[in-house]
Design a protein around this motif. Sequence first.
Motif, PDB file in Angstrom:
ATOM      1  N   VAL A  93       0.824  -1.207   0.000  1.00 23.85           N
ATOM      2  CA  VAL A  93       0.000   0.000   0.000  1.00 23.85           C
ATOM      3  C   VAL A  93       0.865   1.267   0.000  1.00 23.85           C
ATOM      4  CG1 VAL A  93      -1.719   1.301   1.333  1.00 23.85           C
ATOM      5  CG2 VAL A  93      -1.904  -1.180   1.158  1.00 23.85           C
ATOM      6  N   VAL A  94       2.018   1.223   0.630  1.00 18.70           N
ATOM      7  CA  VAL A  94       2.822   2.444   0.793  1.00 18.70           C
ATOM      8  C   VAL A  94       4.111   2.478  -0.028  1.00 18.70           C
ATOM      9  CG1 VAL A  94       1.918   2.929   3.099  1.00 18.70           C
ATOM     10  CG2 VAL A  94       3.982   1.550   2.856  1.00 18.70           C
ATOM     11  N   VAL A 146       8.659  -3.375  -3.492  1.00 16.49           N
ATOM     12  CA  VAL A 146       8.043  -4.532  -2.825  1.00 16.49           C
ATOM     13  C   VAL A 146       8.602  -5.818  -3.417  1.00 16.49           C
ATOM     14  CG1 VAL A 146       5.882  -5.771  -2.419  1.00 16.49           C
ATOM     15  CG2 VAL A 146       5.941  -3.285  -2.195  1.00 16.49           C
ATOM     16  N   GLU A 147       8.708  -5.878  -4.739  1.00 18.71           N
ATOM     17  CA  GLU A 147       9.249  -7.079  -5.389  1.00 18.71           C
ATOM     18  C   GLU A 147      10.703  -7.318  -4.976  1.00 18.71           C
ATOM     19  OE1 GLU A 147       8.551  -6.476  -9.565  1.00 18.71           O
ATOM     20  OE2 GLU A 147       6.384  -6.763  -9.340  1.00 18.71           O
ATOM     21  N   LEU A 150      12.115  -6.369  -2.125  1.00 17.40           N
ATOM     22  CA  LEU A 150      12.077  -6.817  -0.722  1.00 17.40           C
ATOM     23  C   LEU A 150      11.658  -8.285  -0.626  1.00 17.40           C
ATOM     24  CD1 LEU A 150      10.480  -3.693   0.987  1.00 17.40           C
ATOM     25  CD2 LEU A 150      12.786  -4.576   1.368  1.00 17.40           C
ATOM     26  N   GLN A 151      10.758  -8.708  -1.502  1.00 15.07           N
ATOM     27  CA  GLN A 151      10.285 -10.089  -1.484  1.00 15.07           C
ATOM     28  C   GLN A 151      11.389 -11.082  -1.825  1.00 15.07           C
ATOM     29  OE1 GLN A 151       6.945  -9.538  -4.134  1.00 15.07           O
ATOM     30  NE2 GLN A 151       5.483  -9.642  -2.425  1.00 15.07           N
ATOM     31  N   GLU A 152      12.474 -10.609  -2.419  1.00 12.54           N
ATOM     32  CA  GLU A 152      13.620 -11.490  -2.663  1.00 12.54           C
ATOM     33  C   GLU A 152      14.287 -11.873  -1.341  1.00 12.54           C
ATOM     34  OE1 GLU A 152      16.358  -9.747  -5.434  1.00 12.54           O
ATOM     35  OE2 GLU A 152      14.755  -9.272  -6.882  1.00 12.54           O
ATOM     36  N   TYR A 153      14.112 -11.051  -0.321  1.00 13.16           N
ATOM     37  CA  TYR A 153      14.746 -11.281   0.978  1.00 13.16           C
ATOM     38  C   TYR A 153      13.775 -11.803   2.031  1.00 13.16           C
ATOM     39  CZ  TYR A 153      18.439  -8.526  -1.135  1.00 13.16           C
ATOM     40  OH  TYR A 153      19.417  -8.067  -1.971  1.00 13.16           O
ATOM     41  N   ILE A 154      12.535 -11.342   1.982  1.00 10.97           N
ATOM     42  CA  ILE A 154      11.556 -11.720   3.013  1.00 10.97           C
ATOM     43  C   ILE A 154      10.157 -11.654   2.416  1.00 10.97           C
ATOM     44  CG2 ILE A 154      11.423  -9.354   3.899  1.00 10.97           C
ATOM     45  CD1 ILE A 154      11.063 -10.539   6.686  1.00 10.97           C
ATOM     46  N   GLN A 155       9.339 -12.674   2.764  1.00 19.05           N
ATOM     47  CA  GLN A 155       7.962 -12.722   2.267  1.00 19.05           C
ATOM     48  C   GLN A 155       7.038 -13.174   3.387  1.00 19.05           C
ATOM     49  OE1 GLN A 155       7.137 -14.634  -1.495  1.00 19.05           O
ATOM     50  NE2 GLN A 155       9.319 -14.677  -1.973  1.00 19.05           N
ATOM     51  N   GLY A 156       5.937 -12.501   3.527  1.00 23.43           N
ATOM     52  CA  GLY A 156       4.923 -12.910   4.492  1.00 23.43           C
ATOM     53  C   GLY A 156       5.367 -12.815   5.940  1.00 23.43           C
TER      54      GLY A 156
END
Length: 87
Positions: free
Chosen positions: A8-9, A15-16, A18-24
């Motif tokens: 959202v922010v 976001v994509e 960051l998802q390489e390092y951490i998800q959920g």
Amino acid sequence: MRYINAAVVLPEELVEKLQEYIQGEYLYIPARKNEHKVWGELSGARKEINKRNDDILKAYLAGASVEELSESFFLSTYAIRKIIYQK
């Protein structure tokens, strides 16, 4: 501290990445050094504790014993002494 959905922010590309390092998972992003708030500054808790400590010191100087203050303020005698001697 409240939860904010990154999607959202933040821009989608970030976001994509960051998802390489951490998800959920939860991710804490600290404030910048010069913008860091002292504990209790936003909630007012720091102000309340300082007032309480001032009240303890005033009562002690007025003649209340450490034991009486301990019972009145629901703190250990060690905590009362610490408050009195740091002021």
